[in-house]
Design a protein around this motif. Sequence first.
Motif, PDB file in Angstrom:
ATOM      1  N   UNK A 215       0.716  -1.239  -0.142  1.00  0.00           N
ATOM      2  CA  UNK A 215       0.119  -0.016   0.017  1.00  0.00           C
ATOM      3  C   UNK A 215       0.913   1.205   0.050  1.00  0.00           C
ATOM      4  N   UNK A 216       1.831   1.419   0.689  1.00  0.00           N
ATOM      5  CA  UNK A 216       2.646   2.632   1.025  1.00  0.00           C
ATOM      6  C   UNK A 216       3.917   2.615   0.653  1.00  0.00           C
ATOM      7  N   UNK A 217       4.618   1.290   0.257  1.00  0.00           N
ATOM      8  CA  UNK A 217       6.029   1.166  -0.161  1.00  0.00           C
ATOM      9  C   UNK A 217       7.109   0.968   0.956  1.00  0.00           C
ATOM     10  N   UNK A 218       6.579   1.095   2.049  1.00  0.00           N
ATOM     11  CA  UNK A 218       7.642   1.183   3.139  1.00  0.00           C
ATOM     12  C   UNK A 218       8.252  -0.401   3.382  1.00  0.00           C
ATOM     13  N   UNK A 219       9.505  -0.140   3.657  1.00  0.00           N
ATOM     14  CA  UNK A 219      10.149  -1.518   3.886  1.00  0.00           C
ATOM     15  C   UNK A 219       9.327  -2.514   5.180  1.00  0.00           C
ATOM     16  N   UNK A 220       9.027  -3.659   5.005  1.00  0.00           N
ATOM     17  CA  UNK A 220       7.982  -4.282   5.985  1.00  0.00           C
ATOM     18  C   UNK A 220       9.013  -4.757   7.134  1.00  0.00           C
TER      19      UNK A 220
ATOM     20  N   UNK B  13      24.048   0.275  -2.848  1.00  0.00           N
ATOM     21  CA  UNK B  13      22.702   1.510  -3.185  1.00  0.00           C
ATOM     22  C   UNK B  13      21.440   0.400  -3.166  1.00  0.00           C
ATOM     23  N   UNK B  14      20.594   0.606  -2.107  1.00  0.00           N
ATOM     24  CA  UNK B  14      19.377  -0.133  -2.073  1.00  0.00           C
ATOM     25  C   UNK B  14      19.575  -1.514  -2.090  1.00  0.00           C
ATOM     26  N   UNK B  15      20.339  -2.021  -0.994  1.00  0.00           N
ATOM     27  CA  UNK B  15      20.480  -3.692  -1.085  1.00  0.00           C
ATOM     28  C   UNK B  15      19.250  -4.432  -0.801  1.00  0.00           C
ATOM     29  N   UNK B  16      18.169  -3.912  -0.199  1.00  0.00           N
ATOM     30  CA  UNK B  16      16.854  -4.544   0.015  1.00  0.00           C
ATOM     31  C   UNK B  16      16.090  -4.730  -1.186  1.00  0.00           C
ATOM     32  N   UNK B  36      41.766  -9.991   0.874  1.00  0.00           N
ATOM     33  CA  UNK B  36      43.037 -10.774   0.686  1.00  0.00           C
ATOM     34  C   UNK B  36      44.258  -9.890   0.594  1.00  0.00           C
ATOM     35  N   UNK B  37      43.834  -8.638   0.223  1.00  0.00           N
ATOM     36  CA  UNK B  37      44.971  -7.634   0.057  1.00  0.00           C
ATOM     37  C   UNK B  37      45.398  -6.976   1.623  1.00  0.00           C
ATOM     38  N   UNK B  38      44.766  -7.819   2.515  1.00  0.00           N
ATOM     39  CA  UNK B  38      44.946  -7.160   3.939  1.00  0.00           C
ATOM     40  C   UNK B  38      44.245  -5.666   4.140  1.00  0.00           C
ATOM     41  N   UNK B  39      43.173  -5.338   3.344  1.00  0.00           N
ATOM     42  CA  UNK B  39      42.496  -4.042   3.735  1.00  0.00           C
ATOM     43  C   UNK B  39      41.439  -4.462   4.501  1.00  0.00           C
ATOM     44  N   UNK B  40      40.714  -3.445   5.472  1.00  0.00           N
ATOM     45  CA  UNK B  40      39.918  -3.721   6.345  1.00  0.00           C
ATOM     46  C   UNK B  40      38.440  -3.396   5.434  1.00  0.00           C
ATOM     47  N   UNK B  41      38.026  -4.346   5.088  1.00  0.00           N
ATOM     48  CA  UNK B  41      36.834  -4.211   3.760  1.00  0.00           C
ATOM     49  C   UNK B  41      35.655  -4.022   4.535  1.00  0.00           C
ATOM     50  N   UNK B  42      35.014  -3.112   4.157  1.00  0.00           N
ATOM     51  CA  UNK B  42      33.461  -2.844   4.805  1.00  0.00           C
ATOM     52  C   UNK B  42      32.559  -2.746   4.022  1.00  0.00           C
ATOM     53  N   UNK B  43      31.362  -2.989   4.116  1.00  0.00           N
ATOM     54  CA  UNK B  43      30.031  -2.965   3.190  1.00  0.00           C
ATOM     55  C   UNK B  43      29.242  -2.019   3.896  1.00  0.00           C
ATOM     56  N   UNK B  44      28.784  -0.819   3.334  1.00  0.00           N
ATOM     57  CA  UNK B  44      27.766   0.119   3.692  1.00  0.00           C
ATOM     58  C   UNK B  44      26.660  -0.035   3.159  1.00  0.00           C
ATOM     59  N   UNK B  45      25.551  -0.213   3.738  1.00  0.00           N
ATOM     60  CA  UNK B  45      24.236  -0.341   3.119  1.00  0.00           C
ATOM     61  C   UNK B  45      23.607   0.937   2.919  1.00  0.00           C
ATOM     62  N   UNK B  46      23.202   1.487   1.763  1.00  0.00           N
ATOM     63  CA  UNK B  46      22.718   2.749   1.373  1.00  0.00           C
ATOM     64  C   UNK B  46      21.019   2.336   0.928  1.00  0.00           C
ATOM     65  N   UNK B  47      20.305   2.126   2.112  1.00  0.00           N
ATOM     66  CA  UNK B  47      18.965   2.083   1.659  1.00  0.00           C
ATOM     67  C   UNK B  47      18.266   3.204   1.636  1.00  0.00           C
ATOM     68  N   UNK B  73      12.641   3.075  -5.490  1.00  0.00           N
ATOM     69  CA  UNK B  73      13.856   3.518  -5.427  1.00  0.00           C
ATOM     70  C   UNK B  73      14.056   4.881  -6.411  1.00  0.00           C
ATOM     71  N   UNK B  74      13.589   5.046  -7.610  1.00  0.00           N
ATOM     72  CA  UNK B  74      13.772   6.080  -8.239  1.00  0.00           C
ATOM     73  C   UNK B  74      13.670   7.484  -7.336  1.00  0.00           C
ATOM     74  N   UNK B  75      12.559   7.781  -6.754  1.00  0.00           N
ATOM     75  CA  UNK B  75      12.192   9.005  -5.886  1.00  0.00           C
ATOM     76  C   UNK B  75      13.513   9.265  -4.951  1.00  0.00           C
ATOM     77  N   UNK B  76      13.670   8.063  -4.192  1.00  0.00           N
ATOM     78  CA  UNK B  76      14.970   8.267  -3.359  1.00  0.00           C
ATOM     79  C   UNK B  76      16.328   8.619  -3.947  1.00  0.00           C
ATOM     80  N   UNK B  77      16.515   8.235  -5.138  1.00  0.00           N
ATOM     81  CA  UNK B  77      17.872   8.337  -5.871  1.00  0.00           C
ATOM     82  C   UNK B  77      17.844   9.906  -6.200  1.00  0.00           C
TER      83      UNK B  77
END
Lengths: 473, 274
Positions: A215-220, B13-16, B36-47, B73-77
Amino acid sequence: MMRRTAAVLAGKATGMLSRLSRRGGGTTLPGDVARAIDPDVLRKLARDLKFGSVVITGTNGKTTTARLISWLLEGAGHRVVSNRAGANLIFGATAAALESAGADGRLRADWGVFEIDEASLPKAVDEIQPKAVIVLNLFRDQLDRYGELESIAKRIESALERLPAGSRALLNADDPRVAEIGLDLPAPPLWLGIEDTSVAERDLPHAADARTCPRCGASLIFDAVYVGHDGVYRCPNKDFTRPAADITATNIQLDGFDNIAMTVGMRRAYSADRATETQAVKPDQRLELPLGGLYNCYNALAAYAAGVTIGLEPQYIAERLKNFRAAFGRQERMEFRGRHLNLVLSKNPAGFNETLRTAVDLAKGNSFLIALNDRKADGTDVSWIWDVDFERLKGKATVLVPAGSRAHDLAVRFKYAGIDAAPPEPDPGRALDALVKATPEGETAHLLTTYTAMLDLRAELVRRGWAKPYWET
Amino acid sequence: MAPKQKTFTVGWLYPDLMNIYGDRGNILTLLKRAEWRDYDARMLELGRGATKGMEDVDVFFFGGGQDREQALVYEDLLEHKQPPLERAVRSGAVVLAVCGGYQLLGHYYQTAEGERFPGIGLIDVRTEAGKKRFIGDVIVDIDTEMPGLVPRTLVGFENHSGRTFLGPEAAPMGRVRLGFGNNGSDGTEGCLQDGVVGTYLHGSLLPKNPHLADRLIRSALRRRGDDELSPLDDSAELSAHERILERAQRRLPARAPQERELRSSAAAEPREPS
């Protein structure tokens, strides 16, 4: 009438030839032939059924659920027509009906139990006019073949909107995309759901779909996750929530691949014929059956609900399920030089995550063969293996053989999951040899495979005399 | 005391919502190869709504989604991600965009009915809806825009109905030997522009193309004056890559070899970006 008889006879002859020539079980081609002669042949044959049909759809669990329902009906003395071998397009259903039809073109059976591919559901409902339709779940599966989840969901919805009067939709309340289908149906569905947080996972798996409010597109927000994205969910803006389940599974006990036990409760009871609909609530019933994994609790719950809906007694269902035997390749055991082989179909991320969870966490398995093929029936796109949580095998798998035509892709997947694996082995015979050689005598090896990889492995097992051909199972 | 470990950050970007084609494989490949190249590898989720930490991201990943998710996603982008993403690219960060993400970074997407949805115009490409869906294995012969990449092929899988056309600012990654690529008509696949790589290849793309993965990591680290990557054992990745090439060779119809030879020799010659 002439046309129908000709169609039935031609179809039956095709099936016989196909089996004789050992080209397989003759599971769909006869349907093809008969439908070419009389496109209405399935509609006509379905009308011959004494009591009607049950149709099962959804991404995972169709075959097992159909087999469970057939098992229940057969045990009660009914003659059942069923498309057993996983041939779940309209041709497969037609072929099954043909096989049971007589030389006069008439079908002499009491019930039809058909598993139907999600995309074929509208046609199947239209032709079969089922008493009950079960929708088990909707997971991403073979995007190259089926397309996106959304269009599949829309097809199921359009099929359910056209259900005949007196027919009932049985929907999984725990699946947000299935629940969305049930929101606006003309007749209220019967909702099924698990209510036992002791078997829930904390987090959604990577492959979760349907995570947004329709309905609103929010993440569940998920308060519990059972299988894939099936669980207890709600919209943060209160626009959508899991429907209250009419038939629930509680107090679940999981014992590896060997057993599941659960208590089934009915909040509301329906019969398929709404004219005689009862609101009588049946007492709780304990179910125990020789299948493994939480995903099979959904299948058992659906079979129970269907059974009660078409008039079977809960106590009878419970008794009968105790001796159930799994469908071919869905979960099969065999012995091989003192090793126990456990063959489990795992064909998409949601299914794979569940069989892995069962094999690793519940069955404490440490010997594995994982087989990936990319033929049409498996899906030609194998990128989904990156959505499977193979990381679960880390530190647990002491033997891991990547097999199937895309064994090399699996080997890369395992490398990036940080798991040591044997060299990739696309040849089924050599893969089996590698597995057996590395698995100590007396131990169990789990073979998790996609559909045609399972057929290949099974063919090799049959060739070696350790398994029966599938048309004999 | 050991020197402070250097960090390497992948921004997803938008992993979910944009994760339809096993895109996690691309993320895992970037992270592991840095680790494997000894970096501290991190993942940042950008929802949706998230922008925090975007300035620290080395490689952004923007995957494909189903229509329903892509609309969300479109509007948020446009509202949240566009300005920080542009700033990051200007400062030398790298973006890998696949399928839907690729289309959204271009000028616009035009539906079959002629309606245009503007993208963020980070790359000089435009996309139009096509009738037929392009589905199947893809083999790309890499263009001279990416010198030094060995092997000279990319392998993957495509599944799209969009037809993407490159403007003068964008260069293709290569030419399709097998499959359809950007639009099925001009033989190109993917685009390169500044630090942005756009492509229709999933499968996932990076696990079987470790040379491309390393190119992205190296370009992103260059702005830190740190672009020497130690070699890794890529035999598993490259043998999976090789299997796809071999199989395609077997599957291509017998009448095509001449055309194939012509194409591969053309791809090996220097060429102006089209």
